[in-house]
Design a protein around this motif. Structure first.
Motif, short mmCIF file in Angstrom:
data_model
loop_
_atom_site.label_atom_id
_atom_site.label_comp_id
_atom_site.label_asym_id
_atom_site.label_seq_id
_atom_site.Cartn_x
_atom_site.Cartn_y
_atom_site.Cartn_z
N GLY A 37 4.62 2.68 8.59
CA GLY A 37 5.60 2.20 7.82
C GLY A 37 5.02 2.07 6.30
N VAL A 38 4.26 3.07 6.04
CA VAL A 38 3.72 3.23 4.58
C VAL A 38 4.44 4.15 3.63
CG1 VAL A 38 1.70 3.90 3.46
CG2 VAL A 38 1.36 2.34 5.28
N PRO A 39 4.99 3.86 2.71
CA PRO A 39 5.54 5.09 1.77
C PRO A 39 4.79 6.06 1.33
CG PRO A 39 5.61 3.13 0.56
CD PRO A 39 4.95 2.62 1.77
N LEU A 40 4.94 7.47 1.45
CA LEU A 40 3.98 8.44 1.04
C LEU A 40 4.69 9.13 0.08
CD1 LEU A 40 1.76 10.49 2.01
CD2 LEU A 40 3.49 11.56 3.62
N SER A 41 3.73 9.62 -1.10
CA SER A 41 4.16 10.57 -2.09
C SER A 41 3.36 11.93 -1.90
CB SER A 41 3.98 10.11 -3.43
OG SER A 41 4.81 9.07 -3.55
N VAL A 42 4.00 13.45 -1.95
CA VAL A 42 3.35 14.31 -1.70
C VAL A 42 3.22 15.09 -3.06
CG1 VAL A 42 3.17 16.25 -0.33
CG2 VAL A 42 3.69 14.15 0.94
N GLY A 43 2.13 15.60 -3.42
CA GLY A 43 2.18 16.36 -4.60
C GLY A 43 1.51 17.82 -4.15
N ARG A 44 1.64 18.76 -4.86
CA ARG A 44 0.95 20.13 -4.71
C ARG A 44 0.30 20.65 -5.89
NH1 ARG A 44 3.53 24.11 -1.26
NH2 ARG A 44 4.71 22.73 0.18
N VAL A 45 -0.63 21.26 -5.29
CA VAL A 45 -1.64 21.89 -6.49
C VAL A 45 -1.92 23.32 -5.96
CG1 VAL A 45 -2.71 20.04 -7.32
CG2 VAL A 45 -3.75 20.95 -5.40
N ASP A 46 -1.87 24.24 -6.83
CA ASP A 46 -2.43 25.57 -6.41
C ASP A 46 -3.73 25.93 -7.36
OD1 ASP A 46 -2.82 28.34 -6.08
OD2 ASP A 46 -0.75 28.82 -6.82
N ALA A 47 -4.80 25.31 -6.71
CA ALA A 47 -6.29 25.22 -7.27
C ALA A 47 -6.82 26.41 -7.46
CB ALA A 47 -7.01 24.37 -6.74
N ARG A 48 -6.44 27.30 -8.34
CA ARG A 48 -7.50 28.37 -8.66
C ARG A 48 -8.62 28.01 -9.62
NH1 ARG A 48 -3.80 32.59 -7.05
NH2 ARG A 48 -1.81 31.80 -6.97
N HIS A 49 -9.50 28.55 -9.27
CA HIS A 49 -11.06 28.13 -10.19
C HIS A 49 -11.06 28.92 -11.30
CE1 HIS A 49 -13.64 31.11 -8.21
NE2 HIS A 49 -12.62 31.28 -7.37
N VAL A 86 0.76 -1.14 -0.09
CA VAL A 86 -0.12 -0.02 0.05
C VAL A 86 0.86 1.20 -0.04
CG1 VAL A 86 -1.72 1.34 1.24
CG2 VAL A 86 -1.89 -1.28 1.19
N HIS A 87 0.43 2.07 -0.65
CA HIS A 87 1.29 3.48 -0.82
C HIS A 87 0.15 4.58 -0.59
CE1 HIS A 87 4.80 5.05 -3.04
NE2 HIS A 87 4.23 6.27 -2.72
N ALA A 88 0.60 5.69 0.02
CA ALA A 88 0.00 6.77 0.35
C ALA A 88 0.20 8.01 -0.42
CB ALA A 88 -0.20 7.22 2.01
N ILE A 89 -0.93 8.54 -0.87
CA ILE A 89 -0.47 9.60 -1.81
C ILE A 89 -1.34 11.22 -0.94
CG2 ILE A 89 -1.17 11.12 -3.89
CD1 ILE A 89 -1.00 8.26 -5.45
N HIS A 90 -0.60 12.02 -0.79
CA HIS A 90 -1.06 13.46 -0.25
C HIS A 90 -0.94 14.38 -1.18
CE1 HIS A 90 -2.50 16.22 2.74
NE2 HIS A 90 -1.24 16.98 2.59
N VAL A 91 -2.04 15.38 -1.11
CA VAL A 91 -1.83 16.35 -2.19
C VAL A 91 -2.09 17.88 -1.32
CG1 VAL A 91 -3.09 17.82 -3.95
CG2 VAL A 91 -2.92 15.17 -4.01
N HIS A 92 -0.98 18.57 -1.30
CA HIS A 92 -0.80 19.66 -0.58
C HIS A 92 -1.51 20.86 -1.36
CE1 HIS A 92 1.10 23.51 0.78
NE2 HIS A 92 1.53 22.93 1.85
N HIS A 93 -2.48 21.37 -0.46
CA HIS A 93 -3.43 22.68 -1.34
C HIS A 93 -2.92 23.78 -1.06
CE1 HIS A 93 -6.67 20.21 -2.84
NE2 HIS A 93 -6.55 19.53 -1.92
N GLY A 94 -2.01 24.01 -1.78
CA GLY A 94 -1.21 25.56 -1.78
C GLY A 94 -1.98 26.87 -1.18
N LEU A 95 -3.30 26.45 -1.50
CA LEU A 95 -4.11 27.83 -1.06
C LEU A 95 -4.37 27.89 0.51
CD1 LEU A 95 -6.21 28.46 -4.21
CD2 LEU A 95 -4.06 29.93 -3.78
N GLN A 96 -4.46 26.69 0.95
CA GLN A 96 -5.14 26.51 2.28
C GLN A 96 -3.93 26.74 3.43
OE1 GLN A 96 -7.58 23.28 2.72
NE2 GLN A 96 -7.59 23.34 4.92
#
Ligand SMILES: Nc1ncnc2c1ncn2[C@@H]1O[C@H](COP(=O)(O)OP(=O)(O)OP(=O)(O)O)[C@@H](O)[C@H]1O
Length: 319
Positions: free
Chosen positions: A72-84, A44-54
């Motif tokens: 003990g779970v590998p985590l990948s973090v991504g970033r978004v800047d979600a302007r609508h 199992v792998h975890a994916i977290h998205v960092h919401h730049g605006l919050q």
């Protein structure tokens, strides 16, 4: 420990491994991540998205890193800047950007095999809220179908294994295990309809109709099935009228069947969604467009639909 609704849901869940869990750090995805990691250790792998605006986004990321290290779970973090985009709500924009980022990250993970399945932690209360929001917008069947338990999108299979589990049961499951989670402060913000429904309507439903989650979910499944049939019909009709659709063939269809086809054609071939008023007007004009000289040009979705020769075409509006 007692066999709870979470355990029952997990026992039924059969994803392809390795599995990625979309992990926000909130109660629901914390429970889902832990339950999946315990069931399939090392897969199992975890994916977290960092919401730049919050403002709280950095703290969420830190907490996610700490919990994943602990279990003990590998985590990948991504970033978004979600302007609508124009005409899109901030929540829809954040969701769209998040899903795109999760898909991008999942595509880059080799664990050692590629990830084909993603798990989201939506639960039964989320499903009821989604249905109520659809009703509040006067939605048709696609909206009333709410969220599917499994969906194929952009080459991935997206699962919602907790969709039949009440929110309270998930928190109870975590409490029994002494696991903590982060409470997103925006979840209590009454400016969002979803939060107002959660705070006021769901407790009222609980008091007068305790089985409402299962009943509403059944209605959503009926709507999803009916919508599937309408799409089958639209696909067959599109083959018959051609692409671009011939106006004479469109005119032969009944009014609702023509609207169903046009909606399908605009969404699947042009990636645009008309308003109900635009769709009715387009259908009405097609019905009257019977002579050679009769022109047709109207705004539909993010572009223009117009007559070209004997056919209907759609072009995006120049920005
Ligand atoms: N920032 C994020 N990073 C990764 N996945 C996310 C993120 N936010 C939400 N998700 C995924 O989408 C699902 C639904 O999102 P929603 O905003 O309803 O959940 P949440 O209240 O933020 O978090 P949770 O469901 O974990 O309590 C989450 O359960 C989780 O699987």
């Amino acid at each position: 420990m007692m066999n709870t609704a979470v355990d029952v849901a997990l026992a039924r869940f059969q994803p392809r491994l390795p599995l990625a869990v979309a992990y926000s750090g909130g109660a629901d995805s914390t429970a889902l991540l832990l339950a999946c990691a315990q069931r399939w250790p090392g897969r199992v792998h975890a994916i977290h998205v960092h919401h730049g605006l919050q403002p709280a986004a950095d703290a969420f990321e830190q907490a996610c890193r700490a919990f994943c290290a602990q279990i003990g779970v590998p985590l990948s973090v991504g970033r978004v800047d979600a302007r609508h985009r124009c005409g899109e709500s901030p929540e829809d924009a954040a969701r769209r950007a998040r899903y795109e980022e999760i898909r991008r990250i999942a595509g880059a993970i080799r664990s050692p095999d590629a990830i084909e399945d993603i798990a989201l932690a939506h639960h039964a209360d989320d499903q009821v809220e989604t249905l109520l929001i659809a009703l509040s917008r006067g939605a048709g069947l696609p909206g009333l179908a709410a969220m599917p338990a499994v969906a194929e999108r952009s080459g991935l299979r997206w699962h919602r294994p907790l969709l039949e589990v009440p929110a309270g049961a998930i928190r109870e499951w975590l409490r029994c295990r002494g696991v903590r989670w982060i409470e997103d402060p925006t979840n209590a913000d009454p400016q969002y309809l979803r939060n107002r429904l959660r705070a006021t309507v769901l407790p009222a439903l609980d008091a007068s109709l305790p089985q409402f989650r299962a009943l509403f979910a059944r209605s959503a499944r009926h709507a999803a099935e009916a919508q599937g049939l309408l799409e089958e019909l639209a696909r067959e009709d599109l083959e018959r009228v051609g692409d671009p659709p011939a106006l004479a063939a469109l005119r032969l269809l009944s009014e609702p069947r023509r609207r169903n086809l046009l909606r399908f054609w605009l969404r699947t071939r042009h990636g645009t969604t008309p308003t109900a008023a635009q769709l009715s007007e387009l259908s009405r004009q097609i019905a009257h467009c019977s002579t050679r000289g009769h022109g047709l040009r109207i705004r539909v979705g993010r572009g223009l639909a117009e007559r070209r020769g004997d056919c209907l075409v759609w072009m995006p509006e120049e920005s």
